[in-house]
Design a protein around this motif. Structure first.
Motif, PDB file in Angstrom:
ATOM      1  N   HIS A   1       5.039  -3.501  -9.595  1.00  0.00           N
ATOM      2  CA  HIS A   1       4.268  -3.420  -8.521  1.00  0.00           C
ATOM      3  C   HIS A   1       2.929  -3.840  -8.501  1.00  0.00           C
ATOM      4  O   HIS A   1       2.495  -4.655  -7.564  1.00  0.00           O
ATOM      5  CB  HIS A   1       4.002  -1.905  -7.918  1.00  0.00           C
ATOM      6  CG  HIS A   1       3.257  -1.655  -6.590  1.00  0.00           C
ATOM      7  ND1 HIS A   1       1.936  -1.279  -6.632  1.00  0.00           N
ATOM      8  CD2 HIS A   1       3.529  -1.952  -5.392  1.00  0.00           C
ATOM      9  CE1 HIS A   1       1.574  -1.272  -5.307  1.00  0.00           C
ATOM     10  NE2 HIS A   1       2.358  -1.454  -4.530  1.00  0.00           N
TER      11      HIS A   1
ATOM     12  N   ALA B   1       0.844  -1.069  -0.132  1.00  0.00           N
ATOM     13  CA  ALA B   1       0.113   0.106   0.119  1.00  0.00           C
ATOM     14  C   ALA B   1       0.973   1.316   0.117  1.00  0.00           C
ATOM     15  O   ALA B   1       0.474   1.994  -0.512  1.00  0.00           O
ATOM     16  CB  ALA B   1      -0.982  -0.112   1.474  1.00  0.00           C
TER      17      ALA B   1
ATOM     18  N   SER C   1      -5.471   4.429  -5.231  1.00  0.00           N
ATOM     19  CA  SER C   1      -4.317   5.041  -5.772  1.00  0.00           C
ATOM     20  C   SER C   1      -4.211   4.749  -7.443  1.00  0.00           C
ATOM     21  O   SER C   1      -3.845   5.799  -8.103  1.00  0.00           O
ATOM     22  CB  SER C   1      -2.995   4.436  -4.966  1.00  0.00           C
ATOM     23  OG  SER C   1      -2.798   4.934  -3.735  1.00  0.00           O
ATOM     24  N   TYR C   2      -4.440   3.510  -7.507  1.00  0.00           N
ATOM     25  CA  TYR C   2      -4.452   3.409  -9.132  1.00  0.00           C
ATOM     26  C   TYR C   2      -5.466   3.669  -9.701  1.00  0.00           C
ATOM     27  O   TYR C   2      -5.466   4.033 -11.036  1.00  0.00           O
ATOM     28  CB  TYR C   2      -4.272   1.681  -9.224  1.00  0.00           C
ATOM     29  CG  TYR C   2      -2.881   1.302  -9.215  1.00  0.00           C
ATOM     30  CD1 TYR C   2      -1.967   1.434 -10.055  1.00  0.00           C
ATOM     31  CD2 TYR C   2      -2.434   0.771  -7.968  1.00  0.00           C
ATOM     32  CE1 TYR C   2      -0.688   1.123 -10.211  1.00  0.00           C
ATOM     33  CE2 TYR C   2      -0.920   0.357  -7.869  1.00  0.00           C
ATOM     34  CZ  TYR C   2      -0.172   0.653  -9.000  1.00  0.00           C
ATOM     35  OH  TYR C   2       1.087   0.288  -8.712  1.00  0.00           O
TER      36      TYR C   2
ATOM     37  N   VAL D   1       1.228  -6.878  -6.273  1.00  0.00           N
ATOM     38  CA  VAL D   1       0.047  -6.720  -5.803  1.00  0.00           C
ATOM     39  C   VAL D   1      -0.873  -7.964  -6.217  1.00  0.00           C
ATOM     40  O   VAL D   1      -1.429  -8.561  -5.366  1.00  0.00           O
ATOM     41  CB  VAL D   1      -0.649  -5.593  -5.962  1.00  0.00           C
ATOM     42  CG1 VAL D   1      -1.919  -5.512  -5.587  1.00  0.00           C
ATOM     43  CG2 VAL D   1       0.330  -4.378  -5.229  1.00  0.00           C
TER      44      VAL D   1
ATOM     45  N   ILE E   1      -4.533   0.960  -2.142  1.00  0.00           N
ATOM     46  CA  ILE E   1      -3.883   0.456  -3.118  1.00  0.00           C
ATOM     47  C   ILE E   1      -4.947   0.788  -4.708  1.00  0.00           C
ATOM     48  O   ILE E   1      -4.606   1.290  -5.660  1.00  0.00           O
ATOM     49  CB  ILE E   1      -3.367  -1.078  -3.600  1.00  0.00           C
ATOM     50  CG1 ILE E   1      -2.447  -1.230  -2.384  1.00  0.00           C
ATOM     51  CG2 ILE E   1      -3.074  -1.395  -4.762  1.00  0.00           C
ATOM     52  CD1 ILE E   1      -1.964  -2.682  -2.240  1.00  0.00           C
TER      53      ILE E   1
ATOM     54  N   ALA F   1       2.147   1.747  -3.286  1.00  0.00           N
ATOM     55  CA  ALA F   1       1.073   2.274  -4.295  1.00  0.00           C
ATOM     56  C   ALA F   1       1.022   3.731  -4.116  1.00  0.00           C
ATOM     57  O   ALA F   1       0.928   4.636  -4.977  1.00  0.00           O
ATOM     58  CB  ALA F   1      -0.318   1.716  -4.087  1.00  0.00           C
TER      59      ALA F   1
ATOM     60  N   CYS G   1       4.752   1.320 -12.960  1.00  0.00           N
ATOM     61  CA  CYS G   1       3.721   0.614 -12.008  1.00  0.00           C
ATOM     62  C   CYS G   1       3.735  -0.807 -12.339  1.00  0.00           C
ATOM     63  O   CYS G   1       2.821  -1.438 -11.522  1.00  0.00           O
ATOM     64  CB  CYS G   1       2.490   1.440 -12.349  1.00  0.00           C
ATOM     65  SG  CYS G   1       2.386   3.246 -11.804  1.00  0.00           S
TER      66      CYS G   1
END
Length: 313
Positions: free
Chosen positions: A244, A116, A217-218, A248, A214, A119, A241
């Motif tokens: 990551h 997290a 954020s995305y 995730v 997360i 992110a 990204c």
């Protein structure tokens, strides 16, 4: 409750992957290989980041903490299993079991929080690039890691202290290769209602909060990337990204897969393969994901290998 079969617990039995003695050498070799790859791969990530000044950024600082955490998480479970196979024993002491349970919860929880935090780092880098160095300063980066460790430790201690109140009778067999909280609760002969409620409430909150962070954020990251005018800018943003997101997906995918399979499968007691995915395989694959999908890491890795080759040569 039947008190006649209650006994003072000195040890539990970890049944492992299988009872077949002919498969034990194969399982030992497989887990030793995975552990060595996990240890060396994550250690290499740490060395690469430390050796290249271009990688001394918050993003790679969090990556080194994640790699160190992966080493600790695997070390919590795998070595004990390897020792038991070598000495042909299934036993683990009561203290050792609760310690393993506690440390596993600490490191798995820390991984959850770190994903997290990473992110959020990507969100600031892409959505607020001009203020990135101001917002993600070294002090905040260290505080985020320390706060994640604090939350994970409190979460683990809460479950561990609640496990101390449990009593155990004659069934001391844990159908996994390590002391998993859910399996320890299952074999108790005392009232485990509070423990089960704590697992669902606290674990649900602890897992959903970082995952929500997360996701949000995305959502903002994708929205910002789609507004970028150039294709090159979009590609660069998504490439930073990609690693990551892969980690995730692997971490939460295997975790949810374990609980879904536990809910629909009655033979979980004899099928401890699922926990291997989120407790061993995920930590082994993380270094490959970051080294293969990240151009900066790949370049830094080649530089480090070249330096080592020159020194050895």
């Amino acid at each position: 409750m039947n008190f006649r079969n209650r006994t003072v617990v000195s040890e539990f039995l970890l049944l492992g992957m299988t009872d077949d003695p002919e498969l034990q050498p194969l399982i030992f070799s497989l887990f030793l290989f995975m552990y060595m790859i996990t240890f060396l791969g994550n250690l290499l990530i740490i060395l690469v980041v430390r050796s290249d000044s271009n990688l001394h950024t918050p993003m790679y600082f969090f990556l080194t903490i994640l790699s160190f955490n992966d080493i600790c998480l695997s070390t919590t479970t795998v070595p004990k299993m390897l020792v038991n196979i070598q000495i042909e024993s299934h036993s683990i002491t009561y203290t050792g079991c609760l310690s393993q349970l506690c440390f596993f919860l600490v490191f798995s929880g820390l991984e959850n929080c770190l994903l997290a935090v990473m992110a959020y780092d990507r969100y600031v880098a892409i959505c607020h690039p001009l203020r990135y160095t101001i917002i993600m300063n070294p002090r905040l980066s260290v505080l985020l890691v320390l706060f994640s460790l604090l939350i994970s430790s409190v979460h683990a201690l809460l479950h561990s202290l609640m496990a101390l109140r449990l009593s155990f009778c004659t069934d001391l067999e844990i159908p996994h290769f390590f002391c998993e909280l859910a399996q320890v609760i299952k074999i108790t002969c005392s009232d485990a209602l509070l423990n089960n409620l704590l697992v669902y409430l606290v674990a649900g909150l602890f897992a959903s909060t970082p995952l929500s962070g997360i996701i949000f954020s995305y959502i903002y990251i994708i929205s910002s990337v789609l507004r970028m005018p150039s294709f090159g800018g979009k590609y660069k943003a998504f490439s930073t990204c990609g690693s990551h997101l892969s980690v995730v997906s692997l971490f939460y995918g295997t975790g949810f897969g374990v609980y879904i399979s536990s809910a629909v499968t009655e033979s979980v007691k004899r099928a401890p393969v699922a926990p291997v995915m989120y407790s061993v395989v995920t930590q082994m694959l993380n270094p490959f994901i970051y080294s293969l999908r990240n151009r900066d890491m790949s370049n830094a890795l080649r530089k480090l290998v070249s330096k080592i080759t020159c020194v050895v040569g």
